[in-house]
Design an enzyme around this catalytic site. Structure first.
Site, PDB file in Angstrom:
ATOM      1  N   LYS A 114      -2.253   3.831  15.525  1.00 22.66           N
ATOM      2  CA  LYS A 114      -0.799   3.999  15.593  1.00 22.66           C
ATOM      3  C   LYS A 114      -0.354   4.437  16.977  1.00 22.66           C
ATOM      4  CE  LYS A 114       0.705   4.799  10.867  1.00 22.66           C
ATOM      5  NZ  LYS A 114       1.364   5.714   9.948  1.00 22.66           N
ATOM      6  N   LYS A 206      -5.391  -6.424   7.481  1.00 21.88           N
ATOM      7  CA  LYS A 206      -4.949  -5.724   6.271  1.00 21.88           C
ATOM      8  C   LYS A 206      -3.495  -6.081   5.944  1.00 21.88           C
ATOM      9  CE  LYS A 206      -3.978  -1.352   6.450  1.00 21.88           C
ATOM     10  NZ  LYS A 206      -3.954   0.093   6.617  1.00 21.88           N
ATOM     11  N   LYS A 209       2.847  -3.012   5.941  1.00 19.84           N
ATOM     12  CA  LYS A 209       4.303  -3.100   6.097  1.00 19.84           C
ATOM     13  C   LYS A 209       4.687  -3.335   7.545  1.00 19.84           C
ATOM     14  CE  LYS A 209       4.099   1.661   4.709  1.00 19.84           C
ATOM     15  NZ  LYS A 209       4.447   2.457   3.552  1.00 19.84           N
TER      16      LYS A 209
HETATM   17  P1  TYM Z   1       0.367   4.749   2.710  1.00 20.53           P
HETATM   18  O1  TYM Z   1       1.761   5.155   2.375  1.00 20.53           O
HETATM   19  O2  TYM Z   1       0.117   4.043   3.979  1.00 20.53           O
HETATM   20  O3  TYM Z   1      -0.213   3.825   1.568  1.00 20.53           O
HETATM   21  C1  TYM Z   1      -0.120   4.195   0.211  1.00 20.53           C
HETATM   22  C2  TYM Z   1      -1.384   3.797  -0.546  1.00 20.53           C
HETATM   23  O4  TYM Z   1      -1.568   2.381  -0.481  1.00 20.53           O
HETATM   24  C3  TYM Z   1      -2.885   2.095  -0.029  1.00 20.53           C
HETATM   25  N1  TYM Z   1      -2.848   0.844   0.742  1.00 20.53           N
HETATM   26  C4  TYM Z   1      -3.623  -0.211   0.481  1.00 20.53           C
HETATM   27  N2  TYM Z   1      -4.571  -0.417  -0.467  1.00 20.53           N
HETATM   28  C5  TYM Z   1      -5.188  -1.627  -0.483  1.00 20.53           C
HETATM   29  N3  TYM Z   1      -4.907  -2.624   0.408  1.00 20.53           N
HETATM   30  C6  TYM Z   1      -3.966  -2.454   1.372  1.00 20.53           C
HETATM   31  N4  TYM Z   1      -3.677  -3.443   2.224  1.00 20.53           N
HETATM   32  C7  TYM Z   1      -3.279  -1.203   1.434  1.00 20.53           C
HETATM   33  N5  TYM Z   1      -2.304  -0.697   2.244  1.00 20.53           N
HETATM   34  C8  TYM Z   1      -2.059   0.556   1.799  1.00 20.53           C
HETATM   35  C9  TYM Z   1      -3.263   3.283   0.828  1.00 20.53           C
HETATM   36  O5  TYM Z   1      -4.657   3.391   0.956  1.00 20.53           O
HETATM   37  C10 TYM Z   1      -2.651   4.428   0.043  1.00 20.53           C
HETATM   38  O6  TYM Z   1      -3.510   4.805  -1.019  1.00 20.53           O
HETATM   39  N6  TYM Z   1      -1.789   8.962   4.223  1.00 20.53           N
HETATM   40  C11 TYM Z   1      -1.349   8.244   3.043  1.00 20.53           C
HETATM   41  C12 TYM Z   1      -0.318   8.978   2.227  1.00 20.53           C
HETATM   42  C13 TYM Z   1      -0.716  10.356   1.793  1.00 20.53           C
HETATM   43  C14 TYM Z   1      -1.675  10.674   0.804  1.00 20.53           C
HETATM   44  C15 TYM Z   1      -1.670  12.098   0.715  1.00 20.53           C
HETATM   45  C16 TYM Z   1      -2.525   9.914   0.001  1.00 20.53           C
HETATM   46  C17 TYM Z   1      -0.200  11.522   2.250  1.00 20.53           C
HETATM   47  N7  TYM Z   1      -0.759  12.567   1.598  1.00 20.53           N
HETATM   48  C18 TYM Z   1      -2.517  12.763  -0.169  1.00 20.53           C
HETATM   49  C19 TYM Z   1      -3.375  10.600  -0.883  1.00 20.53           C
HETATM   50  C20 TYM Z   1      -3.357  12.009  -0.965  1.00 20.53           C
HETATM   51  C21 TYM Z   1      -0.722   6.940   3.505  1.00 20.53           C
HETATM   52  O7  TYM Z   1      -0.270   6.804   4.610  1.00 20.53           O
HETATM   53  O8  TYM Z   1      -0.606   6.007   2.569  1.00 20.53           O
END
Ligand code: TYM
Length: 343
Positions: A114, A206, A209
């Site tokens: 990022k 991947k 968004k």
């Molecule tokens: P975020 O908001 O980027 O994504 C949310 C969830 O979606 C999963 N994900 C995917 N899984 C499979 N294939 C993909 N292409 C894909 N893109 C996204 C992510 O792995 C995630 O599970 N840091 C985290 C948010 C967070 C969090 C937490 C998660 C903050 N605190 C505590 C678990 C526990 C994040 O940015 O997810």
């Protein structure tokens, strides 16, 4: 002490939710409600580590909550809330900022991706992001965290922070008469055929968004027509589907579409290949499009209905926030004593 089985997971309200978020995370939240106490959080404080227009943030926060509920998360059985309502997240994150080392943060691949070449000019919050994530999880002493594959490194860091806190403060934890394993060493739940859903345009990237091409992802708000078109236009190689899962290895696009089919139908990739192996895309793509439309279009409709009713969504988030805060305060009460804060 045995920690009771508790699940925490979070999703950022930072733009369009897509099929990767659904299959890698949200869909998997639902059955965990039968076996665990579950907390599902819209992590709005994480979202602002990069600039979010305030009205867009509010809209996206409600959209993520709507997706949870439309997917089958029951706000009575689960605690559904947005992070910023429970100030203990910020409070524990600060303590963890003082436990974790800068070197640990600098090694995070998501930060490096990022920040790119601009690492001096991104927010300090973006660097400290994993420390807040550890606070999200450990505030509730969650034992398991369902996420996609891209969060693995953050969860390893969460385990390191828990272990270092337990170790650094071992004497004080004992003095306060608390369990020496004060924070649990949380298990990542990264399993199934859809832990890493790839772009529909390029099987080596991947689904995300931030991809400029709208055709690269299925949005959870896409209607039947858009879902079907995107799947039918998805990039593939010309060969027919293989009979064995091992033969998907060098074929990222085929592997991805088979994985999506498997996840949507609660099957394994092997079961999907037992049905479609030896057949061409002309048979598989329409079947996948029908399956995806049947599952996703009604969910999109339900999401839209919920988004149009912000009073209900805000009520759910407020109720969840109060229930979460009650749990969070129990942990923070002990953490303040352990650290030596007078209150
Ligand atoms: P975020 O908001 O980027 O994504 C949310 C969830 O979606 C999963 N994900 C995917 N899984 C499979 N294939 C993909 N292409 C894909 N893109 C996204 C992510 O792995 C995630 O599970 N840091 C985290 C948010 C967070 C969090 C937490 C998660 C903050 N605190 C505590 C678990 C526990 C994040 O940015 O997810």
């Amino acid at each position: 002490m045995a920690f009771s089985p508790r699940v925490f997971s979070g999703i950022q309200p930072s733009g369009d939710l897509h099929l990767g978020n659904y299959l890698g995370a949200i869909r998997r939240f639902v059955p965990l409600q039968d076996t665990h106490e579950t907390l599902y959080c819209v992590v709005d404080m994480h979202a602002i580590t990069v600039w979010q227009e305030p009205n867009a943030l509010r809209r996206a926060t409600r959209e993520v909550a709507a997706a949870f509920i439309a997917a089958g998360v029951d706000p009575k059985r689960s605690i559904v809330f947005n992070q910023s309502q429970v100030m203990q997240h910020a409070e524990l994150a600060w303590v963890f900022n003082c436990v974790a080392r800068i070197g640990w943060m600098n090694r995070m691949t998501q930060f490096k991706d990022k920040a790119g070449k601009n690492s001096e000019n991104v927010s300090l919050g973006l660097l400290a992001y994993p420390s807040l994530m550890a606070a999200d999880i450990l505030l509730y002493k969650a034992t398991a965290v369902p996420v996609g594959d891209d969060q693995k490194q953050h969860l390893e860091l969460t385990r390191d922070i828990a272990a270092k806190f337990n170790n650094d403060y071992a004497a004080s934890i004992a003095e306060q008469g608390l369990d020496p394993d004060f924070f649990p060493i949380t298990e990542p739940l990264i399993a199934g055929p859809a832990t890493r859903i790839m772009s529909l345009r390029d099987g080596t990237k991947k689904m995300s968004k931030s991809d400029p091409s709208d055709q690269s992802r299925i949005s959870l708000l896409d209607d039947a027509d858009a879902i079907s078109k995107k799947i039918k236009k998805a990039t593939t190689d010309p060969a027919e589907l293989p009979l064995e899962v091992a033969d998907l290895k060098e074929r990222p696009e085929a592997d991805n579409l088979v994985g999506i089919y498997a996840a949507l139908s609660d099957k394994t990739k092997a079961e999907v290949l037992a049905e479609f192996g030896g057949h061409g895309w002309g048979k598989f793509k329409p079947a996948l499009a029908d399956l995806a439309v049947a599952q996703l279009a009604p969910m999109a409709g339900e999401m839209r209905r919920l988004i149009d009713d912000p009073t209900t969504i805000d009520g759910i988030l407020r109720d969840g926030g109060e229930r979460a805060a009650a749990l969070a305060e129990k942990t923070m009460h002990d953490v303040r004593r352990i650290v030596g804060f007078i209150r």
